[in-house]
Design a protein around this motif. Structure first.
Motif, short mmCIF file in Angstrom:
data_model
loop_
_atom_site.label_atom_id
_atom_site.label_comp_id
_atom_site.label_asym_id
_atom_site.label_seq_id
_atom_site.Cartn_x
_atom_site.Cartn_y
_atom_site.Cartn_z
N GLU A 133 8.10 1.35 -6.52
CA GLU A 133 7.53 2.57 -7.10
C GLU A 133 6.03 2.40 -7.29
N CYS A 134 5.26 3.36 -6.78
CA CYS A 134 3.80 3.31 -6.83
C CYS A 134 3.30 3.48 -8.27
N ARG A 135 2.33 2.63 -8.67
CA ARG A 135 1.77 2.72 -10.02
C ARG A 135 0.91 3.97 -10.19
N SER A 136 0.33 4.46 -9.08
CA SER A 136 -0.57 5.60 -9.18
C SER A 136 0.18 6.93 -9.16
N CYS A 137 0.96 7.16 -8.10
CA CYS A 137 1.58 8.48 -7.95
C CYS A 137 3.04 8.48 -8.40
N ARG A 138 3.57 7.29 -8.70
CA ARG A 138 4.94 7.14 -9.20
C ARG A 138 6.01 7.52 -8.18
N ALA B 62 0.88 -1.17 0.00
CA ALA B 62 0.00 0.00 0.00
C ALA B 62 0.91 1.22 0.00
N CYS B 63 0.76 2.09 -0.97
CA CYS B 63 1.66 3.23 -1.10
C CYS B 63 1.52 4.17 0.10
N PRO B 64 2.62 4.44 0.83
CA PRO B 64 2.52 5.32 2.00
C PRO B 64 2.28 6.79 1.60
N HIS B 65 2.47 7.11 0.30
CA HIS B 65 2.29 8.50 -0.15
C HIS B 65 0.83 8.77 -0.51
N CYS B 66 0.25 7.89 -1.34
CA CYS B 66 -1.11 8.16 -1.83
C CYS B 66 -2.12 7.12 -1.37
N GLY B 67 -1.66 6.05 -0.74
CA GLY B 67 -2.59 5.06 -0.21
C GLY B 67 -3.05 4.01 -1.22
ZN LIG Z 1 1.34 6.26 -4.50
#
Ligand SMILES: [Zn+2]
Length: 343
Positions: free
Chosen positions: A67-72, A46-51
């Motif tokens: 690397e997050c797929r949503s916020c990169r 679970a991305c700690p930046h954007c969830g």
């Molecule tokens: Zn993210």
């Protein structure tokens, strides 16, 4: 009541039972990273930046980065662990933590260097130093407080060299101890002499003397109020009831049979402790004793949970402990002159 360290074994975080199994589980850095990822996100990244909850991108050349797929944005797997900012391969760290967890404590940096196949002695020393720092942090929570269990309390003299100085307690240090006494379930294998009793968690601290202030002060910092405490009838323990404990004082504890009957577990702890201390470079000086008491406590309290010890040492025991480990490994802590005893 479970403390932060009582993390149960998880099937997805296998702990190796042998060296070949270890090599199979952690053959390279990618395997270690996968383990770190599962430890931190049991239900998936679970991305700690954007969830966002989705499989992250992985970078082949930088296995510690997701690397997050949503916020990169990127998340470091090693942040807050003992391996953060280290140039040593993760597989070496894992191997080292496994050795420290499962081998005898007296291992020298030279033996360690050989075991890990490292070219530089300094690297082995640094790794060993950091891993052992993780054991020297005293457990903070008080023991006892469970229904149906009691806590044995006693004190003993350890260390010191008396050769050529006659009999006595020259240069010895007084150590106070508390140990939870548990009972095996009926029907399980039992040591008949001990009536199914065995040791739970332990607390150890250097005591100034055998006064009520020292000994009861130790109890108050180590044992939950309201616990049933069993000790000998030394006057230093007489005020425990007034201090909020249920206290049973045993008379004539100097008699080995009485001691075996009423306080068998704490004498076992003392015997283990002394054997262990004597095994470390033929004894430990008073200056370093508290650090070793803390290491003994770490090992003793995790003897049934090697997987906990392993993860604790790497600094991946759980998010709860991460800030503590960050603090611990920041370089401010020095082994083994640390003397954070419980006085
Ligand atoms: Zn993210």
């Amino acid at each position: 009541m479970m403390s932060a360290m009582d993390i149960h074994q998880r099937d997805d975080l296998a702990f190796p039972q042998s060296l070949p199994e270890f090599q199979r589980l952690f053959p390279d850095d990618a395997a270690c990273c996968a383990y770190l990822e599962r430890a931190r996100w049991p239900d998936g990244f679970a991305c700690p930046h954007c969830g966002a909850v989705a499989q992250p991108f992985r970078i082949a050349t930088r296995p510690g980065i997701l690397e997050c797929r949503s916020c990169r944005r990127q998340t470091g797997l090693l942040v807050g662990t003992v391996m953060e900012r280290s140039h040593t391969p993760l597989s070496v760290w894992f191997w080292a933590a496994y050795l420290v967890t499962s081998q005898t404590p007296g291992m020298s940096a030279v033996q360690f260097q050989r075991q890990l196949g490292l070219t530089r002695y300094e690297t082995a020393f640094g790794i060993l130093h950091k891993l052992r720092a993780g054991m020297v942090r005293p457990d903070q929570d008080r023991i006892g407080g469970r229904a149906g269990e009691h806590v044995e309390i006693d004190e003993t003299w350890v260390g010191g060299r008396t050769r050529g100085e006659g009999r006595g307690i020259h240069h010895k240090t007084l150590v106070a101890a508390a140990v939870e006494v548990r009972r095996r379930k009926p029907g399980t294998a039992q040591d008949k002499r001990k009536d199914g009793r065995y040791a739970g968690r332990v607390r150890l601290a250097i005591a100034d003397d055998r006064s009520a202030n020292s000994l009861c002060g130790f109890v108050e910092s180590s044992v939950m109020p309201g616990s049933l405490i069993v000790s000998d009838d030394w006057s230093g323990y007489a005020s425990l009831r007034k201090r909020g404990y249920d206290h049973h004082a045993i008379a004539e504890c100097g008699d080995p049979e009485v001691a075996e009957e009423f306080m068998p577990i704490i004498h076992l702890v003392f015997s283990n402790l002394k054997t262990w201390l004597n095994g470390i470079h033929h004894g430990v000086s008073a200056k370093h004793l508290q650090a070793y008491l803390n290491e003994f406590t770490f090992r003793f309290n995790r003897r049934f949970y090697p997987f906990n010890a392993f993860r604790s040492l790497l600094g991946i025991a759980g998010n709860v402990e991460a800030p503590t480990f960050r603090e611990l490994y920041s370089g401010q802590w020095q082994h083994p002159t640390y003397s954070g005893c419980l006085r």
